[in-house]
Write an enzyme that holds these catalytic residues in place. Structure first.
Site, mmCIF file in Angstrom:
data_model
loop_
_atom_site.group_PDB
_atom_site.id
_atom_site.type_symbol
_atom_site.label_atom_id
_atom_site.label_comp_id
_atom_site.label_asym_id
_atom_site.label_seq_id
_atom_site.Cartn_x
_atom_site.Cartn_y
_atom_site.Cartn_z
ATOM 1 N N ASP A 58 35.124 57.173 20.784
ATOM 2 C CA ASP A 58 33.535 56.783 20.539
ATOM 3 C C ASP A 58 33.409 56.250 19.102
ATOM 4 O O ASP A 58 34.023 56.760 18.180
ATOM 5 C CB ASP A 58 32.716 57.866 20.728
ATOM 6 C CG ASP A 58 31.231 57.616 20.512
ATOM 7 O OD1 ASP A 58 30.701 56.703 21.302
ATOM 8 O OD2 ASP A 58 30.642 58.039 19.586
ATOM 9 N N GLU A 98 35.699 52.266 21.806
ATOM 10 C CA GLU A 98 34.374 51.587 21.770
ATOM 11 C C GLU A 98 34.166 50.881 20.720
ATOM 12 O O GLU A 98 33.975 51.386 19.571
ATOM 13 C CB GLU A 98 33.571 52.641 22.136
ATOM 14 C CG GLU A 98 32.103 52.096 22.378
ATOM 15 C CD GLU A 98 30.879 53.124 21.847
ATOM 16 O OE1 GLU A 98 29.858 53.028 22.340
ATOM 17 O OE2 GLU A 98 31.412 53.856 20.708
#
Length: 608
Positions: free
Chosen positions: A314, A348
């Site tokens: 993330d 990401e």
């Protein structure tokens, strides 16, 4: 995490039936035509086990375990699990990470289980994945922590939200929630990790408990350790080392402010906002050796103890690229020792500038992937052009400045996810009618590793709930989704050499040569009008060279009794058609396995 801020080429394999195609591909170790499935959306409903219980049939992990066989039969080869580490509340989705080492096992933050379920249910889910030969990708939140167990004093300076390099006050002491004792694990002898986090393990925070103030605070060293106060140098040109008139004319950017010595932001991060190390909550400082050691050990432990095969990282643009490279190297080594191959790792980065993604890929290396957010934005751009009737609507621009266009071996392609769904800060508008085109594009092309979104298959919940995407009438008054059909086409027919026929703005086509007995496919996408002013359906027709004279091809996306047929002429060409605002996929009428279409997939996930 950006949701709160604004394949390798693979050898082909083939099989006659949907189930056998998946099994043969996995047993031979081939990565051809993989499909990753995101197993959640932002408002996914889950009822985890009650305190002191370990199982509940309504938990998300339990539900997923029941859904896996049907997903695997439809062509899914890997699942992306939500961040299942303990969050700051029982219903936290996990991006508000509290304890990486608690996967729903310890009584912390008012709950034993996470929102998604218990550690025991997770083990059962992953066990089912192994039985079905599905790989498991774990969503990992390494940039920040939240909901500390106590406050600590720390020296800090406020920084400008638009340029985090600019300090807007003198150093001062703040009181922040930076003490992490993990009482649940402490009661069991600090199981798995003895590391307790303190103020020195972070370099940023957004809340001063003493002043009751929200701001971006950069944590710094005690100013008494500096030889003299840090001052901005002024050479007589207005304090910015350049002529003020040039600056006002906007021809040059101001020189970056001098960096405060000692503790501060990581330098090897994205340069948006000057320095994008800080995103939210308590920002982790990866220059600290104890922090590095604990996070490296966590990656090893996840592979060795849970059975995951890879990681989604993330918000990777917000923490040290060099530490990320070290972390990937470590998990790869551990996975090679256990499974004989590198772990799958995807980062990401939400950006429309592909250069920001390729920079991260270049630094971390080691076969890492990234989500192709520029491609998703291209889908949205074309969709908005169609919605507004713009003359710029052009399918031939679909790859413009995308990761798939410049680095296809590293591209994980997607149409939507939990960040882009309605109501989210990164919501990305997209016409529902065009999602079938975009899924056909990511699933049936030769490049990229496609990721299918839970919300598009099963629908989303929440205040802006949406029904399953890409649905059509089944012919009996029922609705079915075309996404499972497209996944099955990928599994059975989307093999071999690819030839593009991109000769019109409103309709593009490509062919896949296929292999063995099944043959390949012909794909058409059209953004032309669905009907004319008189309500007559609009169709696009393309003459495409394909197949052998006399062969008959049918559109497998249509209902069984309504399939358009195309006969290849003596020149080896067929006149293939596609209705406006839709996609068509033609395969040989007598291809083995064609009886699998339409694919039956129960779209009521919560009723299963």
């Amino acid at each position: 995490m950006s949701w709160l801020s604004k394949l390798q080429r693979r050898p082909s394999n083939h099989a006659d039936t949907p189930t056998q195609a998946r099994v043969n591909r996995n047993r031979t170790g081939h990565d051809d035509n993989r499909i990753l499935f995101q197993t959640f959306e932002w408002h996914t409903e889950s009822q985890p086990p009650a305190p002191h219980e370990k199982h509940c049939p309504s938990s998300h992990y339990a539900r997923l375990t029941r859904l896996l066989p049907s997903l695997a039969s439809a062509g899914i080869t890997a699942i992306w699990l939500p961040p299942g580490c303990k969050a700051n509340s029982p219903q936290g989705n996990g991006y508000d990470c509290y304890d990486l080492w608690d996967l729903g096992e310890f009584d912390q933050k008012w709950t034993r289980s996470t929102k998604w379920g218990s550690r025991e249910e997770l083990a059962q889910l992953i066990g089912k994945c192994k039985e079905l030969e599905l790989e498991v990708v774990w969503d990992s939140v390494l940039n920040h922590k939240t909901a500390g167990d106590g406050t600590e004093e720390a020296w800090a300076v406020e920084v400008d939200g638009e340029d985090r390099r600019v300090e807007i006050c003198s150093p001062k002491k703040i009181e922040a929630w930076l003490r992490y004792d993990f009482p649940g694990r402490k009661n069991e002898g600090m199981k798995y990790s003895s590391f307790k986090w303190r103020a020195e393990h972070f370099n940023g925070i957004d809340w001063d408990q003493r002043a009751q103030k929200n701001a971006i605070y950069k944590l710094v060293d005690d100013p008494a350790t500096y030889p003299k106060p840090l001052q901005q140098q002024d050479n007589g040109s207005g304090g910015s080392a350049m002529n003020r008139f040039t600056r006002l004319a906007g021809k040059l950017k101001p020189a970056p402010p001098a960096r405060r010595p000692g503790k501060g932001w990581a330098e090897d991060v994205d340069d948006m906002h000057g320095n994008y190390d800080y995103l939210m909550f308590a920002n982790v400082d990866y220059t600290h050796p104890e922090v590095r050691k604990d996070t490296l050990n966590w990656g090893d432990w996840m592979i060795q103890s849970t059975g995951v095969n890879g990681f989604r990282l993330d918000a990777v643009q917000h923490f040290s690229y060099n530490f990320t490279r070290e972390w990937i190297s470590r998990v790869n080594a551990t996975n090679r020792q256990k499974c004989g191959k590198d772990a799958f790792v995807v980062g990401e980065i939400w950006t429309g500038e592909v250069e920001r993604i390729t920079k991260w890929l270049d630094v971390v290396g080691q076969g890492a992937y990234a989500y192709d957010s520029p491609l998703l934005y291209n889908f949205s751009r074309i969709s908005e052009d169609v919605r507004t009737g713009s003359v710029n609507a052009d399918l031939r621009t679909i790859l413009r400045n995308s990761l798939l266009g410049c680095r296809p071996e590293a591209s994980v392609t997607l149409v939507a996810n939990h960040d882009t769904q309605p109501g989210q800060a990164s919501f990305t508008p997209m016409l529902a009618e065009l999602k079938t085109l975009w899924y056909a594009f990511i699933l049936l092309r030769s490049d990229g590793y496609p990721c299918v979104f839970w919300g598009d298959v099963y629908g989303t919940k929440g205040p802006k709930a949406e029904r399953p995407a890409c649905t059509v009438d089944h012919g009996r008054g029922e609705k079915r989704s075309l996404i499972p059909d497209l996944m099955m086409v990928r599994t059975m027919f989307a093999f071999g050499e690819q030839r593009d026929y991109w000769d019109a703005m409103s309709c593009i086509a490509w062919t896949r040569d296929g292999k063995d007995v099944n043959g390949g496919c012909i794909v058409l996408l059209s953004i032309g009008p669905a009907q004319d002013k008189k309500g007559v359906p609009g169709w696009t027709v393309k003459k495409v060279p394909y197949g052998r004279p006399g062969e008959v091809y049918v559109d497998v996306l249509a209902n069984a009794g309504e399939r358009a047929e195309v006969k290849i002429d003596e020149n080896g060409e067929g006149l293939f058609s596609c209705k406006g605002m839709s996609a068509s996929v033609f395969v040989r009428k007598d291809a083995p396995g064609i009886e699998s279409f339409p694919v039956r997939l129960n779209l009521d996930a919560y009723g299963q």
